[in-house]
Enzyme design. Structure first.
Site, PDB file in Angstrom:
ATOM      1  CG  HIS A 267      -1.998  -1.089   1.116  1.00  0.00           C
ATOM      2  ND1 HIS A 267      -2.601  -1.636   2.226  1.00  0.00           N
ATOM      3  CD2 HIS A 267      -2.538  -1.723   0.045  1.00  0.00           C
ATOM      4  CE1 HIS A 267      -3.474  -2.567   1.827  1.00  0.00           C
ATOM      5  NE2 HIS A 267      -3.446  -2.644   0.519  1.00  0.00           N
TER       6      HIS A 267
ATOM      7  CB  THR B 282      -3.217  -8.757   8.087  1.00  0.00           C
ATOM      8  OG1 THR B 282      -4.253  -8.314   7.206  1.00  0.00           O
ATOM      9  CG2 THR B 282      -2.821 -10.176   7.739  1.00  0.00           C
TER      10      THR B 282
HETATM   11  P1  NAD Z   1      -6.439  -4.091  10.489  1.00  0.00           P
HETATM   12  O1  NAD Z   1      -6.373  -2.778  11.187  1.00  0.00           O
HETATM   13  O2  NAD Z   1      -7.610  -4.359   9.641  1.00  0.00           O
HETATM   14  O3  NAD Z   1      -6.328  -5.306  11.510  1.00  0.00           O
HETATM   15  C1  NAD Z   1      -5.342  -5.373  12.487  1.00  0.00           C
HETATM   16  C2  NAD Z   1      -5.165  -6.816  12.892  1.00  0.00           C
HETATM   17  O4  NAD Z   1      -4.070  -6.873  13.801  1.00  0.00           O
HETATM   18  C3  NAD Z   1      -6.374  -7.424  13.596  1.00  0.00           C
HETATM   19  O5  NAD Z   1      -6.609  -8.704  13.058  1.00  0.00           O
HETATM   20  C4  NAD Z   1      -5.923  -7.526  15.052  1.00  0.00           C
HETATM   21  O6  NAD Z   1      -6.488  -8.632  15.722  1.00  0.00           O
HETATM   22  C5  NAD Z   1      -4.432  -7.696  14.897  1.00  0.00           C
HETATM   23  N1  NAD Z   1      -3.611  -7.276  16.042  1.00  0.00           N
HETATM   24  C6  NAD Z   1      -3.902  -6.356  16.999  1.00  0.00           C
HETATM   25  N2  NAD Z   1      -2.879  -6.258  17.873  1.00  0.00           N
HETATM   26  C7  NAD Z   1      -1.924  -7.113  17.457  1.00  0.00           C
HETATM   27  C8  NAD Z   1      -0.637  -7.454  17.930  1.00  0.00           C
HETATM   28  N3  NAD Z   1      -0.112  -6.883  19.025  1.00  0.00           N
HETATM   29  N4  NAD Z   1       0.079  -8.379  17.260  1.00  0.00           N
HETATM   30  C9  NAD Z   1      -0.437  -8.974  16.147  1.00  0.00           C
HETATM   31  N5  NAD Z   1      -1.645  -8.700  15.652  1.00  0.00           N
HETATM   32  C10 NAD Z   1      -2.382  -7.764  16.293  1.00  0.00           C
HETATM   33  O7  NAD Z   1      -5.097  -4.175   9.690  1.00  0.00           O
HETATM   34  P2  NAD Z   1      -4.838  -4.587   8.216  1.00  0.00           P
HETATM   35  O8  NAD Z   1      -5.381  -5.943   7.962  1.00  0.00           O
HETATM   36  O9  NAD Z   1      -3.400  -4.352   7.984  1.00  0.00           O
HETATM   37  O10 NAD Z   1      -5.682  -3.587   7.315  1.00  0.00           O
HETATM   38  C11 NAD Z   1      -5.690  -2.202   7.544  1.00  0.00           C
HETATM   39  C12 NAD Z   1      -5.184  -1.339   6.391  1.00  0.00           C
HETATM   40  O11 NAD Z   1      -4.848  -0.079   6.926  1.00  0.00           O
HETATM   41  C13 NAD Z   1      -3.932  -1.871   5.799  1.00  0.00           C
HETATM   42  O12 NAD Z   1      -4.151  -1.985   4.469  1.00  0.00           O
HETATM   43  C14 NAD Z   1      -2.843  -0.823   6.072  1.00  0.00           C
HETATM   44  O13 NAD Z   1      -2.342  -0.317   4.859  1.00  0.00           O
HETATM   45  C15 NAD Z   1      -3.527   0.339   6.730  1.00  0.00           C
HETATM   46  N6  NAD Z   1      -2.921   0.726   8.023  1.00  0.00           N
HETATM   47  C16 NAD Z   1      -1.571   0.778   8.177  1.00  0.00           C
HETATM   48  C17 NAD Z   1      -1.011   1.093   9.396  1.00  0.00           C
HETATM   49  C18 NAD Z   1       0.497   1.098   9.518  1.00  0.00           C
HETATM   50  O14 NAD Z   1       1.187   1.389   8.549  1.00  0.00           O
HETATM   51  N7  NAD Z   1       1.039   0.733  10.694  1.00  0.00           N
HETATM   52  C19 NAD Z   1      -1.829   1.391  10.491  1.00  0.00           C
HETATM   53  C20 NAD Z   1      -3.222   1.373  10.307  1.00  0.00           C
HETATM   54  C21 NAD Z   1      -3.747   1.034   9.072  1.00  0.00           C
END
Ligand code: NAD
Ligand code: ZN
Length: 248
Positions: A120, A189
């Site tokens: 992304h 994810t």
């Molecule tokens: P999501 O926000 O949809 O889901 C997060 C997942 O992480 C959940 O399944 C949750 O149970 C799990 N989780 C929570 N705490 C955790 C931990 N300590 N260790 C492991 N897993 C844990 O995330 P997604 O599926 O990546 O989709 C969101 C979209 O938003 C992505 O496409 C991304 O590009 C974007 N995003 C990116 C960031 C970043 O760059 N850090 C932050 C927020 C959103």
């Protein structure tokens, strides 16, 4: 959990071409809130609405104020955690070929992973909507929002908004990695954002073992993944690395 850590360590040792797919969850322990799940800034705004390219095109200033600036500030303060470091360690042990990440925070590279596919895009660069000029985010003047290029065009993050296509080269190489791998680690994810969530399905269809690391079940659990190691990415990766080091 101990049995599953042992099983994952053995699976990794037995794999020839392992890759990881990561999502926002791996960066939670670095202080970056995920989109889904409780807590965090996204309870105040809907990322699907704010993160959509059409919303940005209609009112870029509003999206800069409500989403981009806040996420950028959080990311600027964040550093890699044991989850990112664990994946980098797997690479240096010769047990992981590449990381496909949905995150835009650059923390895998900061932790030392050398082959990271940013599905992304990322937040480190801004791109002018008019002339295409790319500028490091740090060098963009954000005293008025939206920030503008010298040509007058609006700067946008070099990430993929909802409603936009994945960069073709990244998509193609991710699909190749998914097709060729014999093991995929799916870390943090929720596996609902497509086409990223489709990578484990491709891997599974071509015979790979799929291991999930997540505190929660996901749509992949019990269908696409072979097993779920339930826990935070840092804690699980630490246990996995310790197990692997003990096996040497
Ligand atoms: P999501 O926000 O949809 O889901 C997060 C997942 O992480 C959940 O399944 C949750 O149970 C799990 N989780 C929570 N705490 C955790 C931990 N300590 N260790 C492991 N897993 C844990 O995330 P997604 O599926 O990546 O989709 C969101 C979209 O938003 C992505 O496409 C991304 O590009 C974007 N995003 C990116 C960031 C970043 O760059 N850090 C932050 C927020 C959103
Ligand atoms: Zn410009």
């Amino acid at each position: 959990m101990k049995d599953l850590i042992r099983r994952a360590a053995e699976d990794l040792m037995g794999a020839k071409r392992a890759v990881a797919l990561t999502g926002a969850g791996i960066s939670v322990e670095s202080g970056i809130p995920p989109f889904r799940g409780s807590g965090g800034v996204w309870e105040r705004i809907d990322p699907m609405e704010y993160g959509h390219i059409e919303t940005f095109e209609v009112n870029p200033g509003r999206v800069w104020r409500g989403l981009i600036q806040e996420l950028k500030d959080i990311i600027d303060r964040a550093s890699p955690n044991d989850g990112h470091r664990g994946l980098a360690r797997l690479e240096s042990m010769g047990l992981l070929d590449a990381v496909i990440t949905q995150n835009v925070d650059g923390l895998h590279q900061a932790a030392g992973s050398t082959d990271v596919l940013e599905f992304h895009g990322n937040c480190a660069w801004q791109r002018c909507m008019d002339c295409g000029e790319k500028v490091k985010s740090h060098d963009v003047d954000v005293s008025t929002l939206p920030p503008r290029c010298l040509c007058g065009g609006v700067f946008r993050p070099d990430w993929v908004f909802f409603g936009e296509d994945i960069p073709p080269m990244t998509l193609q190489r991710s699909q190749q990695l998914a097709m060729r791998c014999d093991l995929m680690l799916v870390v943090g994810t929720s596996a609902v954002v497509h086409p990223a969530a489709y990578m484990p399905v491709i891997a599974r269809d071509t015979g790979a073992r799929i291991i999930e690391i997540n505190p929660e079940r996901t749509p992949l659990t019990g269908t696409i993944s072979d097993y779920l190691i339930r826990g935070g990415a840092g804690e699980v990766m630490n246990a996995l690395i310790a197990e692997l080091e003990g096996m040497k």
